[in-house]
Design a protein around this motif. Structure first.
Motif, PDB file in Angstrom:
ATOM      1  N   LYS C 179       1.758  10.446 -29.893  1.00 45.69           N
ATOM      2  CA  LYS C 179       1.424  10.526 -31.329  1.00 45.69           C
ATOM      3  C   LYS C 179       2.090   9.412 -32.143  1.00 45.69           C
ATOM      4  O   LYS C 179       1.647   9.091 -33.236  1.00 45.69           O
ATOM      5  CB  LYS C 179       1.781  11.903 -31.904  1.00 45.69           C
ATOM      6  CG  LYS C 179       3.252  12.249 -31.805  1.00 45.69           C
ATOM      7  CD  LYS C 179       3.563  13.588 -32.447  1.00 45.69           C
ATOM      8  CE  LYS C 179       5.047  13.875 -32.315  1.00 45.69           C
ATOM      9  NZ  LYS C 179       5.447  15.140 -32.902  1.00 45.69           N
ATOM     10  N   ALA C 180       3.167   8.833 -31.571  1.00 47.61           N
ATOM     11  CA  ALA C 180       3.868   7.784 -32.321  1.00 47.61           C
ATOM     12  C   ALA C 180       3.543   6.393 -31.791  1.00 47.61           C
ATOM     13  O   ALA C 180       4.068   5.391 -32.276  1.00 47.61           O
ATOM     14  CB  ALA C 180       5.369   8.011 -32.246  1.00 47.61           C
ATOM     15  N   LEU C 181       2.654   6.328 -30.767  1.00 47.70           N
ATOM     16  CA  LEU C 181       2.450   5.061 -30.073  1.00 47.70           C
ATOM     17  C   LEU C 181       1.882   3.982 -30.983  1.00 47.70           C
ATOM     18  O   LEU C 181       2.377   2.854 -31.016  1.00 47.70           O
ATOM     19  CB  LEU C 181       1.513   5.282 -28.868  1.00 47.70           C
ATOM     20  CG  LEU C 181       1.239   4.023 -28.051  1.00 47.70           C
ATOM     21  CD1 LEU C 181       2.528   3.471 -27.430  1.00 47.70           C
ATOM     22  CD2 LEU C 181       0.197   4.289 -26.959  1.00 47.70           C
ATOM     23  N   GLU C 182       0.883   4.362 -31.762  1.00 49.68           N
ATOM     24  CA  GLU C 182       0.210   3.362 -32.600  1.00 49.68           C
ATOM     25  C   GLU C 182       1.191   2.686 -33.551  1.00 49.68           C
ATOM     26  O   GLU C 182       1.219   1.465 -33.687  1.00 49.68           O
ATOM     27  CB  GLU C 182      -0.899   4.057 -33.386  1.00 49.68           C
ATOM     28  CG  GLU C 182      -2.017   3.132 -33.794  1.00 49.68           C
ATOM     29  CD  GLU C 182      -3.072   3.890 -34.600  1.00 49.68           C
ATOM     30  OE1 GLU C 182      -3.505   3.382 -35.635  1.00 49.68           O
ATOM     31  OE2 GLU C 182      -3.418   5.019 -34.170  1.00 49.68           O
ATOM     32  N   ILE C 183       2.023   3.515 -34.151  1.00 47.48           N
ATOM     33  CA  ILE C 183       3.025   2.982 -35.083  1.00 47.48           C
ATOM     34  C   ILE C 183       4.005   2.072 -34.348  1.00 47.48           C
ATOM     35  O   ILE C 183       4.358   0.987 -34.825  1.00 47.48           O
ATOM     36  CB  ILE C 183       3.786   4.158 -35.765  1.00 47.48           C
ATOM     37  CG1 ILE C 183       2.860   4.859 -36.766  1.00 47.48           C
ATOM     38  CG2 ILE C 183       5.056   3.684 -36.447  1.00 47.48           C
ATOM     39  CD1 ILE C 183       3.397   6.164 -37.303  1.00 47.48           C
ATOM     40  N   ASN C 184       4.412   2.480 -33.159  1.00 43.47           N
ATOM     41  CA  ASN C 184       5.382   1.688 -32.408  1.00 43.47           C
ATOM     42  C   ASN C 184       4.800   0.356 -31.944  1.00 43.47           C
ATOM     43  O   ASN C 184       5.492  -0.659 -31.924  1.00 43.47           O
ATOM     44  CB  ASN C 184       5.905   2.501 -31.226  1.00 43.47           C
ATOM     45  CG  ASN C 184       7.049   3.423 -31.645  1.00 43.47           C
ATOM     46  OD1 ASN C 184       8.185   2.996 -31.783  1.00 43.47           O
ATOM     47  ND2 ASN C 184       6.728   4.684 -31.914  1.00 43.47           N
ATOM     48  N   LEU C 185       3.518   0.372 -31.581  1.00 42.50           N
ATOM     49  CA  LEU C 185       2.887  -0.895 -31.187  1.00 42.50           C
ATOM     50  C   LEU C 185       2.834  -1.844 -32.375  1.00 42.50           C
ATOM     51  O   LEU C 185       3.095  -3.055 -32.250  1.00 42.50           O
ATOM     52  CB  LEU C 185       1.469  -0.633 -30.645  1.00 42.50           C
ATOM     53  CG  LEU C 185       1.418   0.100 -29.283  1.00 42.50           C
ATOM     54  CD1 LEU C 185      -0.019   0.411 -28.884  1.00 42.50           C
ATOM     55  CD2 LEU C 185       2.103  -0.716 -28.196  1.00 42.50           C
ATOM     56  N   ARG C 186       2.537  -1.275 -33.529  1.00 49.03           N
ATOM     57  CA  ARG C 186       2.529  -2.108 -34.750  1.00 49.03           C
ATOM     58  C   ARG C 186       3.923  -2.617 -35.046  1.00 49.03           C
ATOM     59  O   ARG C 186       4.109  -3.777 -35.416  1.00 49.03           O
ATOM     60  CB  ARG C 186       2.024  -1.279 -35.938  1.00 49.03           C
ATOM     61  CG  ARG C 186       0.556  -1.461 -36.244  1.00 49.03           C
ATOM     62  CD  ARG C 186       0.229  -1.096 -37.698  1.00 49.03           C
ATOM     63  NE  ARG C 186       0.688   0.212 -38.101  1.00 49.03           N
ATOM     64  CZ  ARG C 186      -0.007   1.339 -37.885  1.00 49.03           C
ATOM     65  NH1 ARG C 186      -1.173   1.297 -37.264  1.00 49.03           N
ATOM     66  NH2 ARG C 186       0.462   2.503 -38.278  1.00 49.03           N
ATOM     67  N   ALA C 187       4.917  -1.732 -34.887  1.00 47.22           N
ATOM     68  CA  ALA C 187       6.301  -2.110 -35.162  1.00 47.22           C
ATOM     69  C   ALA C 187       6.732  -3.242 -34.226  1.00 47.22           C
ATOM     70  O   ALA C 187       7.403  -4.198 -34.639  1.00 47.22           O
ATOM     71  CB  ALA C 187       7.213  -0.900 -34.988  1.00 47.22           C
ATOM     72  N   PHE C 188       6.337  -3.141 -32.964  1.00 43.84           N
ATOM     73  CA  PHE C 188       6.696  -4.170 -31.980  1.00 43.84           C
ATOM     74  C   PHE C 188       6.099  -5.517 -32.387  1.00 43.84           C
ATOM     75  O   PHE C 188       6.768  -6.550 -32.375  1.00 43.84           O
ATOM     76  CB  PHE C 188       6.161  -3.737 -30.607  1.00 43.84           C
ATOM     77  CG  PHE C 188       6.681  -4.567 -29.471  1.00 43.84           C
ATOM     78  CD1 PHE C 188       7.934  -4.328 -28.936  1.00 43.84           C
ATOM     79  CD2 PHE C 188       5.901  -5.596 -28.936  1.00 43.84           C
ATOM     80  CE1 PHE C 188       8.419  -5.101 -27.886  1.00 43.84           C
ATOM     81  CE2 PHE C 188       6.385  -6.373 -27.903  1.00 43.84           C
ATOM     82  CZ  PHE C 188       7.644  -6.119 -27.362  1.00 43.84           C
ATOM     83  N   GLU C 189       4.840  -5.466 -32.805  1.00 41.90           N
ATOM     84  CA  GLU C 189       4.141  -6.690 -33.210  1.00 41.90           C
ATOM     85  C   GLU C 189       4.823  -7.308 -34.440  1.00 41.90           C
ATOM     86  O   GLU C 189       5.038  -8.513 -34.504  1.00 41.90           O
ATOM     87  CB  GLU C 189       2.671  -6.346 -33.515  1.00 41.90           C
ATOM     88  CG  GLU C 189       1.793  -7.526 -33.884  1.00 41.90           C
ATOM     89  CD  GLU C 189       1.798  -8.641 -32.845  1.00 41.90           C
ATOM     90  OE1 GLU C 189       1.903  -8.322 -31.638  1.00 41.90           O
ATOM     91  OE2 GLU C 189       1.745  -9.826 -33.239  1.00 41.90           O
ATOM     92  N   LEU C 190       5.209  -6.460 -35.383  1.00 41.26           N
ATOM     93  CA  LEU C 190       5.901  -6.961 -36.578  1.00 41.26           C
ATOM     94  C   LEU C 190       7.254  -7.558 -36.199  1.00 41.26           C
ATOM     95  O   LEU C 190       7.689  -8.557 -36.774  1.00 41.26           O
ATOM     96  CB  LEU C 190       6.099  -5.844 -37.603  1.00 41.26           C
ATOM     97  CG  LEU C 190       4.862  -5.447 -38.407  1.00 41.26           C
ATOM     98  CD1 LEU C 190       5.118  -4.163 -39.183  1.00 41.26           C
ATOM     99  CD2 LEU C 190       4.482  -6.581 -39.378  1.00 41.26           C
ATOM    100  N   GLY C 191       7.906  -6.933 -35.221  1.00 43.56           N
ATOM    101  CA  GLY C 191       9.194  -7.429 -34.756  1.00 43.56           C
ATOM    102  C   GLY C 191       9.064  -8.817 -34.159  1.00 43.56           C
ATOM    103  O   GLY C 191       9.915  -9.687 -34.372  1.00 43.56           O
TER     104      GLY C 191
END
Lengths: 382, 277, 291
Positions: C179-191
């Motif tokens: 459920k948190a994957l999408e946000i984490n993938l976005r966070a990784f990309e922003l990082g």
């Protein structure tokens, strides 16, 4: 000035308006309801508040609350309702809250005969509330006098900061008479005393003025003070100190003293009377006729009519009645004010209570018969 | 520091309430709210009846009126209609407001006069010695129910809601922050607002029912965020043969809110300024 | 260092409890294992609910013998909380670099005393030339959840490492709850794009002194000895004396929570904080005040 044909209850309402009454809280009860009905029409049109409460305790409660807010407030009721109001009458006396309570007397006890007249509430008006208190009770004898005495009742209530009871019977309540609805001058409307010092620390709301009255401000005037039905000191704080309590009770009694000088009894042909009727309210009217007719028959009769039942006009009584040999106290009850007369009468005076029960008013003939019987027994005849 | 302490009549303190009495906590919350809202109490009137709760108003330096038993709301109604600009708060108890004064309570709710009624509910008549109150739960012991209460208790909030109150809430002494918030909301409300505040009687109700004193009593009611569970069978001492009654869950917070014109508005009283909302 | 199958390096992820430090170490290890590297991982955790230090050492290479990193051998520090990152500075190799969140999470142990709120919290070393500090929580918030700040930092780290984005994403998919994957993938990309996306901020060199002060005032003559305050005080400050009047045993422990004041039925206790001090000028007897 307008002259109109109005009923006693209507006259009471009109008198209240003339006195500046701007709050009425009441509960319907025969035979007083027309006072409420009239004020329900008149008050809202004149910037006042009319409120029908859920019972008589609430009625007088709302009146006292409004009065503390500065309103000239009243209620009207009849025997059973008057009984329910007794606690608040005592409260108003102790807390010194001006209000006018009209009691239209009907036959009791209990529900009795709700639509028939009596004068059975005289002692209730005096002693109905528990404890020990001084009261003001006015007894008008005509529709005109109901109008005038309602104004007087407000004046006394305001000036002395005490409840004032106006009692009359069902006959006067529903009788229609020609009444001169005199509009009093503003200066003839007494106002409640106000504090002479500004608000601030050390302010003592229950510090009496020279008339023995606590000059309380209204709620919201910037003085913050405490009002309680507990015995209180000059600060208004509860106290159980015997000295403070007795001082307070004495003051509340003593401040009533001038009332007997302000409200004088009616004296009719008493100067040379051998037999004096003592009667108030509607009964005084037949007594007055009896006086004339007895005199026509050669009996020297007179009438003493107290307009103020409580406090008792002792001085006037002794001054006006002292030399009559016989006093007949006529009242529509089993003998209430007669006890006052018995207490005040000189030893030489014979006092007779003439009661009338059942809901029919006293008649002139009845009183004449009593007088004639008494005089035949040995009183001096002209 | 409770800023409301400055609003007390210092020369009357300490108050007459018993050690650990919940009423004192409610009073503390009340003056805290008053201090927060009003720079001066000149235009605030506190009207009370008779009983422990009703003695509270005398200690607050406002326009205070300690009336007769049960009748505070009738005095308040008259005062408010005569002086619509005043803020009128009624302090009453469960015996005062629901017993002898129950009639005035439902009619005040029905009229929707713009005033706030705070009912200190300790389930007993404290001032007279701990007798049965209309809020005493079934089976509880009081000085007049030596064999346990045979009757059922009033739910004051349901009563006034049915009678037409436009704001009804329940709070408790144990949670002063919730209590403060609800007092504020009640004062904000336009119309008749009613707050049932559960407090404790340490000297009578507690003793008779072995609920402990002071903090023990305060904690004797188990609680959740939205409800008070009064299930006192959790108390070991009370699981004796006849045990203490199981009290139902009582909902907390704002229980009812509605909007209709106040009596002042309908009567078009000059001087009345309706609150927002 | 450019061949992902031949790389040999040491990474430390450091933070406090609840930030996902252990998870981040697992993701790094997962990526390394994809490339057939030998991975050793050592962790310190426990007491982490109360903000305690958590760290994860990840060593990877063709062959790794021990789990712990030696002095001067640390290539990357990923600091989820910047003070925690500083603990590892002595191990950093001369070429090593540091990605650090500027977020401050002051652990309870760093509180000098709770009355004044003064803390011991080192800040000096942040000027180190190899420190790349940025506001990771801000980027995580952009991604959708501030809790993804650790993954933002992982994204920043991934730029320095030769592993492909696809492999990182696969590892994230395996380790992050669905459920948190999408946000984490976005966070990784922003990082990965932190230099353009995140405002570079550095913490204040000196912490703002917190001067919370508490005075206690007791109106003994109003106390009726009910004992409510004695039992509600979390610090056990109050006691009832022989006269059955409340007395402060250890007022210096007062944190100013105000519970005793609010639950005192008798208005006997004042807990004065700065905002209410002026009330005290009336001359009430102050029971205790800090030096």
């Amino acid at each position: 000035m307008a002259t109109e044909l109005v009923s006693g209850n209507e006259a009471c309402a009109r008198g209240a308006m003339a006195a500046g009454c701007n709050f009425f809280g009441g509960y319907p009860i025969s035979p007083s309801s027309e006072v409420a009905e009239a004020l329900a029409r008149l008050l809202p049109k004149n910037g006042g508040v009319f409120l029908q409460m859920e019972d008589e305790m609430g009625s007088l409660g709302s009146v006292l609350g409004a009065s503390l807010g500065g309103a000239k407030a009243m209620t009207a009721t009849s025997g059973p309702g008057f009984t329910l109001m007794q606690e608040h009458l005592g409260y108003a006396t102790l807390a010194e809250i001006p209000c006018v309570v009209v009691d239209v007397m009907r036959v009791g006890p209990s529900t009795g005969v709700p639509t028939a007249p009596s004068q059975g509430d005289v002692m209730q008006a005096r002693w109905g509330s528990h404890g020990d208190r001084a009261v003001i009770v006015l007894a008008p004898a005509s529709v005109q006098e109901i109008y005038e005495m309602t104004i007087i009742a407000f004046n006394l209530a305001e000036r002395l900061r005490t409840p004032v009871v106006l009692i009359y019977d069902e006959v006067l309540a529903h009788m229609r008479e020609r009444v001169e609805l005199l509009v009093p001058h503003q200066e003839d409307l007494w106002r409640r005393p106000k504090p002479s010092v500004p608000p601030g620390p050390g302010y003592r709301p229950y510090l009496a003025n020279e008339e023995g009255v606590a000059p309380l401000p209204n709620f919201g005037d910037g003085y913050r003070f405490h009002v309680t039905g507990l015995m209180h000191d000059e600060r208004g704080y509860p106290t159980t100190q015997a000295k403070a309590v007795s001082q307070l009770m004495s003051r509340l009694k003593n401040k009533m003293e001038p009332v007997t000088e302000w409200i004088l009894p009616e004296s009719y042909r008493l100067e040379d009377a051998d037999l004096a009727f003592v009667a108030y309210g509607i009964t005084a009217r037949v007594a007055k006729e009896a006086v004339d007719r007895l005199r026509d028959a050669g009996i020297l009769a007179g009438l003493f009519r107290p307009r103020l039942l409580w406090p008792v006009p002792v001085t006037d009584f002794q001054k006006l009645l002292g030399h009559a040999g016989i006093a007949v106290v006529a009242e529509m009850n089993q003998g209430q004010w007669v006890e006052v007369v018995e207490r005040l009468a000189p030893r030489s005076m014979q006092v007779l209570g003439q009661g009338k029960l059942g809901g029919e008013p006293m008649t002139t003939e009845e009183l004449m018969n009593v007088a004639e019987t008494l005089m035949q027994k040995g009183a001096r005849v002209l | 520091m409770n800023p409301g302490k400055a609003l007390l009549r210092q020369d009357m303190m300490p108050h007459i309430l018993c050690p650990g009495c919940g009423h004192g906590i409610v009073m503390s919350a009340l003056v805290r709210v008053l201090a927060k809202r009003y720079a001066s109490l000149d235009q605030v009137a506190l009207v009370a009846g008779i009983g422990c709760s009703s003695r509270v108003v005398g200690y607050i330096d406002a326009n205070t009126l300690h009336t007769t038993h049960g009748r505070a709301l009738s005095f308040a109604t008259g005062l408010k209609l005569a002086r619509p600009e005043l803020t009128v708060i009624v302090v009453t108890g469960d015996g005062d407001g629901l017993g002898i004064g129950g009639n005035h309570l439902i009619h005040a709710a029905r009229r929707n006069v713009d005033l706030t009624c705070i009912l200190f509910n300790n389930e007993t008549y404290g001032m007279t010695g701990g007798q049965l109150a209309p809020t005493t739960v079934t089976q509880a012991f009081t000085t007049t129910t030596p064999y346990g209460n045979h009757e059922s208790a009033f739910d004051a909030t349901a009563l006034v809601t049915a009678a037409g109150a436009t704001f009804v809430a329940r709070a408790q002494a144990y949670r002063p922050d919730l209590l403060e918030g609800l007092i504020e909301q009640a004062l904000d409300h336009r119309g008749f607002s009613f707050l049932d505040v559960l407090t404790d009687c340490t000297e009578y109700f507690s003793r008779k029912n072995q609920l402990g004193a002071g903090s023990d009593l305060l904690f004797s009611q188990t609680r959740s965020d939205t409800e008070i569970s009064l299930d006192l069978t959790e108390w070991p001492r009370l699981q004796e043969p006849d045990g203490f009654p199981v009290r139902n869950l009582m909902p907390m917070g704002v229980l009812h809110e509605s909007n209709r014109p106040t009596l002042e508005e309908v009567m078009e009283l000059p001087g009345y300024r309706p609150k927002e909302g | 260092m450019n061949d992902p199958t031949q790389i040999h390096a040491n990474v430390v992820v450091a933070g406090v409890g609840g930030q996902g430090v252990v998870l981040a170490g697992n993701i790094i290890a997962d990526v390394c294992m994809y490339y057939g590297l030998d991975v050793k991982k050592a962790e310190v955790h426990g007491m982490s609910q109360r903000g305690g230090a958590v760290s994860s050492q990840v060593r990877f290479g063709v062959e790794v013998h021990g789990g712990l990193i030696e002095k001067g051998q640390l290539n990357w520090i990923v600091g989820f909380e910047w003070a925690e990152a500083l603990r590892w500075m002595p191990l950093l190799s001369p070429e090593g670099s540091v990605f650090v969140s500027t977020e401050e999470i002051i652990p309870p142990s760093a509180l000098k005393d709770r009355v004044s709120g003064m803390v011991r919290y080192p800040l000096e070393l942040l000027d180190h030339p190899r420190v790349r500090a940025f506001d990771a929580p801000a980027l995580a918030k952009q991604a959708g959840n501030v809790k993804a700040a650790g993954v933002v930092l992982l994204g920043a780290l991934s730029i320095d490492l030769p592993f492909s984005l696809d492999v990182w994403n696969q590892a994230l998919t395996r380790w992050v709850p669905t459920k948190a994957l999408e946000i984490n993938l976005r966070a990784f990309e922003l990082g990965r794009r932190w230099e353009e996306k995140a405002p570079v901020t550095k913490p204040q060199p000196v912490p703002k002194p917190i001067t919370r002060q508490v005075w206690l005032n007791l109106e003994e003559s109003w106390c009726k000895g009910c004992g409510i305050c004695v039992n509600v005080c979390p610090e056990r400050i109050w006691t009832l004396n022989q006269k059955n009047v409340v007395e402060a045993l250890s007022p210096e422990r007062c944190t100013g929570c105000g519970l005793c004041e609010k639950l005192c039925p008798d208005f006997a206790i004042d807990v004065l904080t700065e905002s209410t001090i002026r009330v005290n000028e009336e001359g009430g007897s102050v029971l205790w005040q800090p030096n």
